[in-house]
Design a protein around this motif. Structure first.
Motif, PDB file in Angstrom:
ATOM      1  N   THR A 188      44.960  97.034  80.329  1.00  0.00           N
ATOM      2  CA  THR A 188      44.887  98.471  80.103  1.00  0.00           C
ATOM      3  C   THR A 188      45.601  98.845  78.809  1.00  0.00           C
ATOM      4  O   THR A 188      45.179  99.763  78.108  1.00  0.00           O
ATOM      5  N   MET A 189      46.660  98.114  78.462  1.00  0.00           N
ATOM      6  CA  MET A 189      47.355  98.372  77.199  1.00  0.00           C
ATOM      7  C   MET A 189      46.419  98.195  76.008  1.00  0.00           C
ATOM      8  O   MET A 189      46.561  98.867  74.999  1.00  0.00           O
ATOM      9  N   LYS A 190      45.429  97.318  76.155  1.00  0.00           N
ATOM     10  CA  LYS A 190      44.475  97.080  75.070  1.00  0.00           C
ATOM     11  C   LYS A 190      43.619  98.310  74.782  1.00  0.00           C
ATOM     12  O   LYS A 190      43.028  98.417  73.725  1.00  0.00           O
ATOM     13  N   GLN A 191      43.564  99.226  75.733  1.00  0.00           N
ATOM     14  CA  GLN A 191      42.770 100.435  75.569  1.00  0.00           C
ATOM     15  C   GLN A 191      43.533 101.533  74.832  1.00  0.00           C
ATOM     16  O   GLN A 191      42.941 102.535  74.438  1.00  0.00           O
ATOM     17  N   LEU A 192      44.821 101.356  74.655  1.00  0.00           N
ATOM     18  CA  LEU A 192      45.638 102.368  73.991  1.00  0.00           C
ATOM     19  C   LEU A 192      45.431 102.329  72.485  1.00  0.00           C
ATOM     20  O   LEU A 192      44.942 101.341  71.934  1.00  0.00           O
ATOM     21  N   LYS A 193      45.858 103.393  71.823  1.00  0.00           N
ATOM     22  CA  LYS A 193      45.817 103.419  70.357  1.00  0.00           C
ATOM     23  C   LYS A 193      46.672 102.275  69.823  1.00  0.00           C
ATOM     24  O   LYS A 193      47.621 101.846  70.467  1.00  0.00           O
ATOM     25  N   GLU A 194      46.341 101.809  68.627  1.00  0.00           N
ATOM     26  CA  GLU A 194      47.006 100.637  68.066  1.00  0.00           C
ATOM     27  C   GLU A 194      48.521 100.801  67.970  1.00  0.00           C
ATOM     28  O   GLU A 194      49.271  99.901  68.331  1.00  0.00           O
ATOM     29  N   ASN A 195      48.982 101.963  67.488  1.00  0.00           N
ATOM     30  CA  ASN A 195      50.429 102.139  67.346  1.00  0.00           C
ATOM     31  C   ASN A 195      51.109 102.192  68.717  1.00  0.00           C
ATOM     32  O   ASN A 195      52.245 101.759  68.863  1.00  0.00           O
ATOM     33  N   TYR A 196      50.413 102.685  69.737  1.00  0.00           N
ATOM     34  CA  TYR A 196      50.953 102.671  71.096  1.00  0.00           C
ATOM     35  C   TYR A 196      51.061 101.227  71.599  1.00  0.00           C
ATOM     36  O   TYR A 196      52.046 100.854  72.221  1.00  0.00           O
ATOM     37  N   GLN A 197      50.029 100.438  71.334  1.00  0.00           N
ATOM     38  CA  GLN A 197      50.046  99.038  71.763  1.00  0.00           C
ATOM     39  C   GLN A 197      51.220  98.290  71.156  1.00  0.00           C
ATOM     40  O   GLN A 197      51.958  97.599  71.857  1.00  0.00           O
ATOM     41  N   VAL A 198      51.383  98.433  69.858  1.00  0.00           N
ATOM     42  CA  VAL A 198      52.445  97.706  69.164  1.00  0.00           C
ATOM     43  C   VAL A 198      53.815  98.169  69.647  1.00  0.00           C
ATOM     44  O   VAL A 198      54.680  97.353  69.962  1.00  0.00           O
ATOM     45  N   SER A 199      54.014  99.475  69.750  1.00  0.00           N
ATOM     46  CA  SER A 199      55.326  99.980  70.162  1.00  0.00           C
ATOM     47  C   SER A 199      55.659  99.578  71.598  1.00  0.00           C
ATOM     48  O   SER A 199      56.795  99.190  71.885  1.00  0.00           O
ATOM     49  N   LEU A 200      54.681  99.631  72.504  1.00  0.00           N
ATOM     50  CA  LEU A 200      54.940  99.225  73.888  1.00  0.00           C
ATOM     51  C   LEU A 200      55.193  97.724  73.984  1.00  0.00           C
ATOM     52  O   LEU A 200      56.051  97.279  74.748  1.00  0.00           O
ATOM     53  N   THR A 201      54.450  96.941  73.226  1.00  0.00           N
ATOM     54  CA  THR A 201      54.673  95.492  73.226  1.00  0.00           C
ATOM     55  C   THR A 201      56.082  95.170  72.759  1.00  0.00           C
ATOM     56  O   THR A 201      56.791  94.383  73.389  1.00  0.00           O
ATOM     57  N   LEU A 202      56.497  95.801  71.669  1.00  0.00           N
ATOM     58  CA  LEU A 202      57.849  95.554  71.157  1.00  0.00           C
ATOM     59  C   LEU A 202      58.918  96.007  72.152  1.00  0.00           C
ATOM     60  O   LEU A 202      59.924  95.328  72.350  1.00  0.00           O
ATOM     61  N   HIS A 203      58.689  97.150  72.786  1.00  0.00           N
ATOM     62  CA  HIS A 203      59.695  97.717  73.682  1.00  0.00           C
ATOM     63  C   HIS A 203      59.710  97.032  75.053  1.00  0.00           C
ATOM     64  O   HIS A 203      60.759  96.564  75.503  1.00  0.00           O
ATOM     65  N   LEU A 204      58.561  96.969  75.703  1.00  0.00           N
ATOM     66  CA  LEU A 204      58.518  96.490  77.084  1.00  0.00           C
ATOM     67  C   LEU A 204      58.462  94.968  77.201  1.00  0.00           C
ATOM     68  O   LEU A 204      59.047  94.395  78.109  1.00  0.00           O
ATOM     69  N   ILE A 205      57.745  94.319  76.299  1.00  0.00           N
ATOM     70  CA  ILE A 205      57.565  92.874  76.420  1.00  0.00           C
ATOM     71  C   ILE A 205      58.606  92.114  75.601  1.00  0.00           C
ATOM     72  O   ILE A 205      59.226  91.176  76.083  1.00  0.00           O
ATOM     73  N   GLU A 206      58.810  92.535  74.357  1.00  0.00           N
ATOM     74  CA  GLU A 206      59.750  91.824  73.494  1.00  0.00           C
ATOM     75  C   GLU A 206      61.187  92.284  73.695  1.00  0.00           C
ATOM     76  O   GLU A 206      62.115  91.599  73.286  1.00  0.00           O
ATOM     77  N   GLY A 207      61.395  93.466  74.276  1.00  0.00           N
ATOM     78  CA  GLY A 207      62.738  93.918  74.599  1.00  0.00           C
ATOM     79  C   GLY A 207      63.512  94.561  73.459  1.00  0.00           C
ATOM     80  O   GLY A 207      64.735  94.653  73.510  1.00  0.00           O
ATOM     81  N   TYR A 208      62.820  95.030  72.430  1.00  0.00           N
ATOM     82  CA  TYR A 208      63.508  95.689  71.318  1.00  0.00           C
ATOM     83  C   TYR A 208      63.875  97.112  71.715  1.00  0.00           C
ATOM     84  O   TYR A 208      63.163  97.765  72.482  1.00  0.00           O
ATOM     85  N   ASP A 209      64.990  97.603  71.173  1.00  0.00           N
ATOM     86  CA  ASP A 209      65.386  98.979  71.444  1.00  0.00           C
ATOM     87  C   ASP A 209      64.731  99.908  70.414  1.00  0.00           C
ATOM     88  O   ASP A 209      64.085  99.460  69.474  1.00  0.00           O
TER      89      ASP A 209
END
Length: 186
Positions: free
Chosen positions: A129-150
């Motif tokens: 479902t994340m793949k359906q989001l806008k590109e900047n949303y995908q990148v920011s969520l990946t960095l925040h939720l998956i990679e753990g960046y603040d």
């Protein structure tokens, strides 16, 4: 003492003098995690592998700029993420094809679900479902939720203000929640 038994500080000292065995040992210790990091951003296995290898080359050539040896893993990961975002932005300029809109529909006729299968299915569904989001949303969520960046780190990586970063991630989470609502019938 073999290279596999040496700590990272000793290995990096050998890497600084271009010891290829030490470089290979460092590569073997970190390549899986770095590949996964690149893959989550660029979503292409071959490109992720290229990015990962380029990142290792960059790291080995700029090893003298590393201030604290104990932070090598996070320093390398930052190089991989920056390279991945750069390649992702370069490729998305010319990519007019929308992301795959794949949704898994599960029919459980028994009414009983294995919790492990449910958890894996749910995680897979969220990632799809994340793949359906806008590109900047995908990148920011990946960095925040998956990679753990603040927020501060993400704002630096994406070159946006911290306030904009917080807003973007909040909106991305809300958009993800809304897209998951129709499929939350488990």
């Amino acid at each position: 003492m073999t290279l596999t038994n040496q700590n990272i500080k000793e290995l990096l000292q050998l890497c600084k003098v271009n010891n290829q065995s030490a470089q290979m040992e460092v590569y073997n210790r970190y390549y899986k995690a770095m590949y996964n990091t690149a893959y989550r951003i660029v979503k292409d296995g071959f490109e992720a592998e290229d990015i990962m290898q380029d990142s290792f080359l960059t790291a080995f050539t700029k090893l003298d700029s590393l201030k604290e040896v104990s932070t090598f893993g996070s320093w390398l990961k930052r190089i991989v993420i920056n390279n991945s975002i750069y390649h992702y932005k370069q490729n998305s300029k010319y990519n007019d094809v929308p992301l795959d809109d794949v949704m898994y529909k599960v029919e459980d006729h028994s009414g009983i679900t294995d919790s492990h299968e449910f958890t894996n299915l749910r995680a897979s569904q969220v990632l799809d479902t994340m793949k359906q989001l806008k590109e900047n949303y995908q990148v920011s969520l990946t960095l925040h939720l998956i990679e753990g960046y603040d927020y501060e780190e993400i704002s630096e990586i994406m070159k946006i203000s911290q306030a904009n970063c917080r807003t973007m991630i909040s909106r991305a989470k809300e958009s993800l929640r809304q897209k998951l609502q129709p499929s939350a019938q488990f």
